[in-house]
Design an enzyme around this catalytic site. Sequence first.
Site, short mmCIF file in Angstrom:
data_model
loop_
_atom_site.label_atom_id
_atom_site.label_comp_id
_atom_site.label_asym_id
_atom_site.label_seq_id
_atom_site.Cartn_x
_atom_site.Cartn_y
_atom_site.Cartn_z
N THR A 52 36.46 36.73 33.30
CA THR A 52 37.03 36.30 32.01
C THR A 52 38.42 35.72 32.23
OG1 THR A 52 35.77 37.94 30.77
CG2 THR A 52 37.77 37.08 29.72
N ALA A 180 33.77 40.95 40.37
CA ALA A 180 33.30 41.95 41.32
C ALA A 180 32.10 42.73 40.79
CB ALA A 180 34.43 42.93 41.68
N HIS A 181 32.14 43.09 39.50
CA HIS A 181 31.12 44.05 39.02
C HIS A 181 29.74 43.41 38.88
CE1 HIS A 181 30.88 43.19 34.55
NE2 HIS A 181 32.02 42.59 34.80
N THR A 218 51.43 43.22 40.06
CA THR A 218 51.08 44.06 41.21
C THR A 218 49.58 44.10 41.40
OG1 THR A 218 53.05 45.37 40.84
CG2 THR A 218 51.30 46.39 42.15
N CYS A 305 28.37 40.76 26.93
CA CYS A 305 29.68 40.17 26.68
C CYS A 305 29.77 39.62 25.28
CB CYS A 305 29.93 39.03 27.66
SG CYS A 305 29.31 39.39 29.27
C1 LIG Z 1 30.06 38.74 33.21
C2 LIG Z 1 30.36 37.30 33.12
C3 LIG Z 1 31.67 36.85 32.88
C4 LIG Z 1 32.81 37.78 32.63
O1 LIG Z 1 33.15 38.51 33.76
P1 LIG Z 1 34.11 39.79 33.66
O2 LIG Z 1 34.50 40.04 35.08
O3 LIG Z 1 33.29 40.86 33.06
O4 LIG Z 1 35.28 39.40 32.82
C5 LIG Z 1 31.88 35.49 32.83
N1 LIG Z 1 30.88 34.61 33.00
C6 LIG Z 1 29.62 35.00 33.23
C7 LIG Z 1 28.55 33.97 33.44
C8 LIG Z 1 29.32 36.35 33.29
O5 LIG Z 1 28.06 36.74 33.51
#
Ligand SMILES: *Cc1c(COP(=O)(O)O)cnc(C)c1O
Length: 371
Positions: A52, A180-181, A218, A305
């Site tokens: 994001t 990362a997630h 940081t 999201c």
């Molecule tokens: C999950 C996602 C995001 C947002 O990522 P975050 O690290 O959760 O902020 C943006 N774009 C796409 C296509 C996503 O699947």
Amino acid sequence: MLPYFSGDFGNAASSTHVYGWRAAAAVDIAREQVGAALGAHPDQVIFTSGATESNNLAIVGTARARSRRGRHLITAATEHPSVLDPFRALAKQGYEITVLPVDAGGRIDPQQVAAAITDATTLVSVMAANNEIGTLNPIAEIGGRCRERGVVFHCDAAQAAGKVPLDFTSLPVDLLSVSAHKCYGPKGVGALCVAGRRVRPEPLFHGGGHEGGLRPGTLPVPQIVGMGRAFEIADRGRDEEARRLLRLHGRLWARLHDALGEAVFLNGDAEERLPGNLNVGFRGVDADALITALPDLALSSGSACASAEPGPSHVLKALGLRDDAIRSSLRIGLGRDTSEADVDRAGVRILEEVAKVSERGVVAPQPAPRA
Ligand SMILES: *Cc1c(COP(=O)(O)O)cnc(C)c1O
């Protein structure tokens, strides 16, 4: 990650003592791991709080950095809210925004991107893989069109990274967002790959000179260490995992289609897609009722999201689906922990509930899903 929460608590920006050096060395390794997984030079990797933030930095930062050259920006209808919302904010500030339509499978036509570029265009932002329907876009072709016109090309690769091949160095992509997630790493960390000084966005935050001045603050050393390791693991097993997921995907789709025939339909491109995404509609069935009846399966309609987004999914709408087809669609995610037995069990449970929901009369004969 664990040592960096306690024993190795140094600040990676502290250059005058060994505690800082140890943290900085751990960040360096992670930067190399993330860079290696994406085909980027480690110096091109800017750590952020997630995709994001990377998207906001790339889009708002580029629009501002180039506002004297032009104020026209291009994106597409199926983008993630963290791309569409910055564009909406820029529109309020007087930028002209073109939102490109997609085809019935959710793909962007590079020809349309080329046709939309004007002398005032400074940025094109198109995602690599869609988070709701899994459709892959022709990123190399779109980037090529942008290069021809000297337009910065940003790509949200949060869903694609670690799942399909991406080579930042050889792709005509100037800015690449990752999270990362989405790759089994920790939440709250991501990166923006920046090709070079020529395409440097304006920073959104101002503070210390961290991350080449692009993202002061940081560094969250434990998260960054976790992201590096997650990207290394994802990259190493990527092709084999993709083949395994494609097999499971095909198996689940076959189960549903064999049982329901034309009463089940696939959303998104049938070929150009993420291996782990299955977005399906059950004609005449209310998907939310199905999801509620199956709390043991991690199903969703729309995206996590956009759960604050009321109404039908903007992605499915962009495919041209009618409202009733959107209401009957849900997303099934297959991942690293999903086994063949899981897929079979999920298929049985879904079919049981579809039959029950149908018996309750929620099903009505329906015409084709597309208007
Ligand atoms: C999950 C996602 C995001 C947002 O990522 P975050 O690290 O959760 O902020 C943006 N774009 C796409 C296509 C996503 O699947």
